[in-house]
Motif scaffolding. Structure first.
Motif, mmCIF file in Angstrom:
data_model
loop_
_atom_site.group_PDB
_atom_site.id
_atom_site.type_symbol
_atom_site.label_atom_id
_atom_site.label_comp_id
_atom_site.label_asym_id
_atom_site.label_seq_id
_atom_site.Cartn_x
_atom_site.Cartn_y
_atom_site.Cartn_z
ATOM 1 N N GLU A 74 0.814 -1.219 0.000
ATOM 2 C CA GLU A 74 0.000 0.000 0.000
ATOM 3 C C GLU A 74 0.852 1.276 0.000
ATOM 4 O O GLU A 74 0.335 2.374 0.193
ATOM 5 N N HIS A 93 -1.697 4.583 7.889
ATOM 6 C CA HIS A 93 -2.882 3.942 7.315
ATOM 7 C C HIS A 93 -3.318 2.825 8.267
ATOM 8 O O HIS A 93 -2.482 2.044 8.724
ATOM 9 N N HIS A 95 -6.993 0.288 9.807
ATOM 10 C CA HIS A 95 -8.378 -0.147 9.625
ATOM 11 C C HIS A 95 -9.108 0.083 10.951
ATOM 12 O O HIS A 95 -9.624 -0.846 11.562
ATOM 13 N N HIS A 156 -12.704 -0.181 3.087
ATOM 14 C CA HIS A 156 -11.317 -0.564 3.317
ATOM 15 C C HIS A 156 -10.794 -0.062 4.669
ATOM 16 O O HIS A 156 -10.617 -0.843 5.593
#
Ligand SMILES: [Zn+2]
Length: 267
Positions: A74, A93, A95, A156
């Motif tokens: 990513e 980043h 989740h 996502h």
């Protein structure tokens, strides 16, 4: 910040992200801009809760590997942000459960319900789904990167960024906390929006204090719709083709036709 300190801090922030439940398994990634064309980033397939300083990968701004560690797939999302935002030196980043719940439900985090969030983060728009680690994802982020400091990635997760690693992490934390409060308030019957003059005061304070610049007035979602404050950069953004995707072009004939119609409407 030197490379060794950055490696240490990425390990520390990785642990925080894992301990707070922002990531599980090998989810998420963190990166730091060490130099003009040098990025330090977490590697692929490693739990953010169990990293050591030696595992980090080095790449250039195009993603070319500069050591023997394999960077997260990513990374392109991080590199896009570094290329578009010279003021950004760190990207996180994750989740996060509540923020990602908004992203999965197809919602932005943009209701003007918390004064601190208007002051320090601004609204968080939803960007259209793109397959992770492909250009689909980076293409859908492009229109939003310039004027926002955190984004929701549809179905996502989320990404937050800032001038240093702590600011990127703090923004991630604020995003998640805000999403959680918004969901709880909804259960209690719904949050009340701040009134227009209160939002305008907060926007003025954040610009004076330097928490967010005038560029944040041009955010694609949220608070500005509730105020009389305008984005003075809009004309410039349109010229640069960065008007949140809303680029319109006419042929000379079409433009003359349109102007004639406008004139005849006035008469
Ligand atoms: Zn992800």
């Amino acid at each position: 910040m030197d490379e060794q300190s950055a490696r240490k801090l990425i390990v520390e922030i990785g642990k925080l992200m894992y301990d707070k439940g922002y990531v599980t398994s090998s989810d998420g990634n963190i990166s730091y801009r060490l130099g003009e064309n040098l990025i330090l980033a977490t590697p692929t397939q490693v739990s953010k809760g169990r990293m050591i300083e030696d595992v980090m990968a080095l790449t250039d701004l195009e993603g070319k590997p500069l050591n023997d560690k394999r960077v997260s797939s990513e990374i392109q999302m991080h590199l896009l942000i570094y290329r578009m935002r010279p003021d950004v030196n760190a990207v996180c980043h994750a989740h996060v459960p509540h923020g990602t719940a908004f992203a999965a439900a197809g919602l932005s985090i943009d209701a003007p319900i918390l004064s601190e969030v208007i002051l320090t983060l601004g609204c968080v728009p939803l960007t259209a789904y793109g397959t992770p680690s492909t250009s689909e994802l980076t293409d859908s982020l492009k229109p939003y990167v310039e004027h926002h400091n955190a984004l929701l990635l549809e179905n996502h997760g989320v990404v937050a960024y800032g001038k240093d690693l702590w600011q990127a992490f703090d923004r991630l934390e604020t995003l998640e906390h805000t999403a959680k409060i918004a969901i709880l308030a909804k259960i209690l019957g719904g949050a009340n929006n701040l009134p227009k003059d209160a939002i305008e005061k907060l926007i003025n304070i954040r610009e004076k204090a330097g928490y967010l610049t005038e560029a944040a007035r041009c955010q694609a979602c949220g608070y500005l719709e509730h105020t009389d404050i305008k984005c003075s950069l809009d004309a410039e953004s349109v010229n640069n083709g960065n008007s949140n995707g809303a680029k319109i072009s006419f042929t000379r004939e079409e433009l003359i036709d349109l102007l004639n119609q406008a004139v005849s409407l006035q008469n």
